[in-house]
Design a protein around this motif. Structure first.
Motif, short mmCIF file in Angstrom:
data_model
loop_
_atom_site.label_atom_id
_atom_site.label_comp_id
_atom_site.label_asym_id
_atom_site.label_seq_id
_atom_site.Cartn_x
_atom_site.Cartn_y
_atom_site.Cartn_z
N HIS A 264 37.81 36.02 50.93
CA HIS A 264 39.25 36.26 50.83
C HIS A 264 40.01 34.95 50.66
O HIS A 264 40.92 34.85 49.82
N TYR A 265 39.65 33.95 51.45
CA TYR A 265 40.35 32.66 51.35
C TYR A 265 40.03 31.94 50.04
O TYR A 265 40.86 31.19 49.51
N PHE A 266 38.86 32.21 49.50
CA PHE A 266 38.54 31.72 48.15
C PHE A 266 39.52 32.31 47.14
O PHE A 266 40.09 31.58 46.31
N TYR A 267 39.72 33.63 47.20
CA TYR A 267 40.67 34.26 46.28
C TYR A 267 42.10 33.77 46.52
O TYR A 267 42.88 33.62 45.58
N LYS A 268 42.43 33.53 47.75
CA LYS A 268 43.77 33.04 48.09
C LYS A 268 44.06 31.72 47.38
O LYS A 268 45.16 31.50 46.83
N GLU A 269 43.06 30.85 47.34
CA GLU A 269 43.21 29.57 46.65
C GLU A 269 43.27 29.76 45.14
O GLU A 269 44.09 29.15 44.45
N ASN A 368 32.13 30.57 41.29
CA ASN A 368 32.54 29.73 40.16
C ASN A 368 32.71 30.57 38.89
O ASN A 368 33.67 30.37 38.13
N ARG A 369 31.80 31.51 38.67
CA ARG A 369 31.90 32.38 37.50
C ARG A 369 33.16 33.25 37.59
O ARG A 369 33.88 33.45 36.60
N ILE A 370 33.41 33.79 38.78
CA ILE A 370 34.60 34.64 38.98
C ILE A 370 35.87 33.83 38.74
O ILE A 370 36.78 34.27 38.03
N GLU A 371 35.91 32.63 39.29
CA GLU A 371 37.10 31.78 39.13
C GLU A 371 37.33 31.41 37.67
O GLU A 371 38.47 31.40 37.20
N GLU A 372 36.26 31.15 36.95
CA GLU A 372 36.39 30.79 35.54
C GLU A 372 37.02 31.93 34.74
O GLU A 372 37.91 31.71 33.90
N VAL A 373 36.59 33.16 35.00
CA VAL A 373 37.15 34.31 34.29
C VAL A 373 38.64 34.45 34.61
O VAL A 373 39.48 34.65 33.71
N ILE A 374 38.98 34.32 35.88
CA ILE A 374 40.38 34.47 36.30
C ILE A 374 41.26 33.41 35.63
O ILE A 374 42.31 33.72 35.05
#
Length: 380
Positions: A264-269, A368-374
């Motif tokens: 959750h805190y990963f997504y928050k950032e 990292n893959r999720i963040e890249e897509v976002i």
């Protein structure tokens, strides 16, 4: 780059499951009930540590069904249910031949709206049908407005079935979810915080009720040397093999909650500076969420071609699973002709919402893959 499928919410083995499964096999107890089931129930009771009694069953849906039976819900009765939920919350109402009455969400916890709950109760009473029960839900692990909802239920003397299928490990004001209602419901489906492969549990407040639940869950066999049945029974008891999986899984419950909260805190950032996105979070410090699933709302921007479906498809192209929020029950074909009280809060949540990968076994590479897509989606 590794392009393995990243799933929405997968179970993770603790490494202890085999020990308990082998114990069941060695004892040849490979049917429903048994020593592993008893031990699993005791471990869960120790976890809640509030005097609750746990009955291990083959699904959370079975637990809701038994709760309705134990509350005396029959054909022609009415049961209030949160509209923003999975269909398993509402289906057992129909099993009993009762009528589901759906109530909208409120925008802060996305759970049942206290205002419309009371409006619904008053209107049903006015129509000569006082509801026999209220099914509340802790959506995606986020507790509902417990104080307000339970005050209304107490005012009209209506019991609450607390659907905590998604909320094992969550709490409100320090009290664990699943212990607020007249009955609590847990799920151990393969996508939950811990799993028994399939399974659930009924939380009650007395040994007598637990014994009655087991009676119904084991085909309502009367005390007799032969098979005799004076009441309708069900084959709902958890198997000894599944309970063995649960005994291994419960060892990592706290770690799984921690992992999902870290996600959750990963997504928050990640979403901190993306103005079109609102991350679903607890209302205040009274609420503690296991963040079983992390969810967002996306404000559409036609000029930038930003919308919920666009992000879902971008994830899919990268072999990452995401999913819209639960489609409200009052919009479902099977339920759309039943009474509904509310505005369009749940509908807007469904239109703008997306659930993101939240499994407790997400790796740094997965994130990292999720963040890249976002970032690519919102940059473009």
């Amino acid at each position: 780059m590794n392009n393995k499928r990243i799933y929405l919410s997968l179970s993770e083995q603790s490494g202890f499951e085999q020990e308990y499964i082998q114990k069941a096999l060695n004892s040849n107890w490979i049917t429903s009930g048994g020593p592993n089931v008893d031990d699993f129930e005791n471990k869960l009771q120790d976890y809640f540590n509030d005097g609750s009694f746990l009955t291990a069953l083959n699904s959370g849906t079975s637990a809701i069904h038994l709760a309705l039976i134990l509350l005396g819900v029959k054909a022609g009765d009415e049961v209030i249910c949160q509209t923003m939920t999975f269909s398993a919350s509402a289906n057992p109402v129909l099993y009993q031949g009762a009528t589901p009455i759906f109530v909208d969400s409120e925008p802060e916890t996305w759970n049942i709206c206290p205002e419309f709950l009371e409006i619904a109760i008053k209107d049903r009473i006015k129509k000569g049908k006082k509801p026999k029960a209220i099914i509340t839900v802790h959506l995606y692990g986020n507790p509902y407005k417990v104080d307000e909802v339970h005050a209304i239920a107490a005012r009209y003397d209506i019991p609450i079935i607390e659907d905590s299928a998604e909320a094992l490990g969550s709490s409100y004001k320090g009290k664990k979810c699943g212990t607020f209602g007249d009955f609590g419901i847990l799920s151990f489906n393969g996508n939950k915080i811990i799993t028994t492969s399939s399974g659930g549990a009924l939380v009650s407040n007395s040994k007598k009720i637990k014994e009655k639940a087991i009676f119904y869950a084991t085909q309502s066999k009367d005390q007799a040397p032969h098979y005799q049945h004076s009441e309708i029974g069900y084959n709902y008891r958890m198997s000894n093999i599944c309970a063995g999986i649960g005994l291994g899984q419960i060892k990592m419950l706290d770690n799984n909650v921690t992992a999902r909260r870290e996600t959750h805190y990963f997504y928050k950032e990640v979403f901190e500076n993306i103005k079109e996105v609102t991350l679903f979070e607890v209302l205040n410090e009274d609420y503690f969420s296991n963040y079983w699933l992390n969810a967002i709302l996306i404000e559409p921007n036609s000029e930038k071609n930003i919308n919920t479906e666009g992000l879902r498809l971008a994830f899919e192209e990268a072999n990452i699973e995401s999913r819209p929020l639960w489609k409200p029950m009052h919009l479902q074909p099977i339920f759309m002709n039943y009474p509904y009280y509310g505005n369009k809060i749940a509908e807007v949540l469904f239109e703008k919402g997306l659930c993101l990968p939240s499994g407790s076994n997400l790796t740094r590479e997965d994130k990292n893959r999720i963040e890249e897509v976002i970032k690519n989606f919102f940059k473009n």
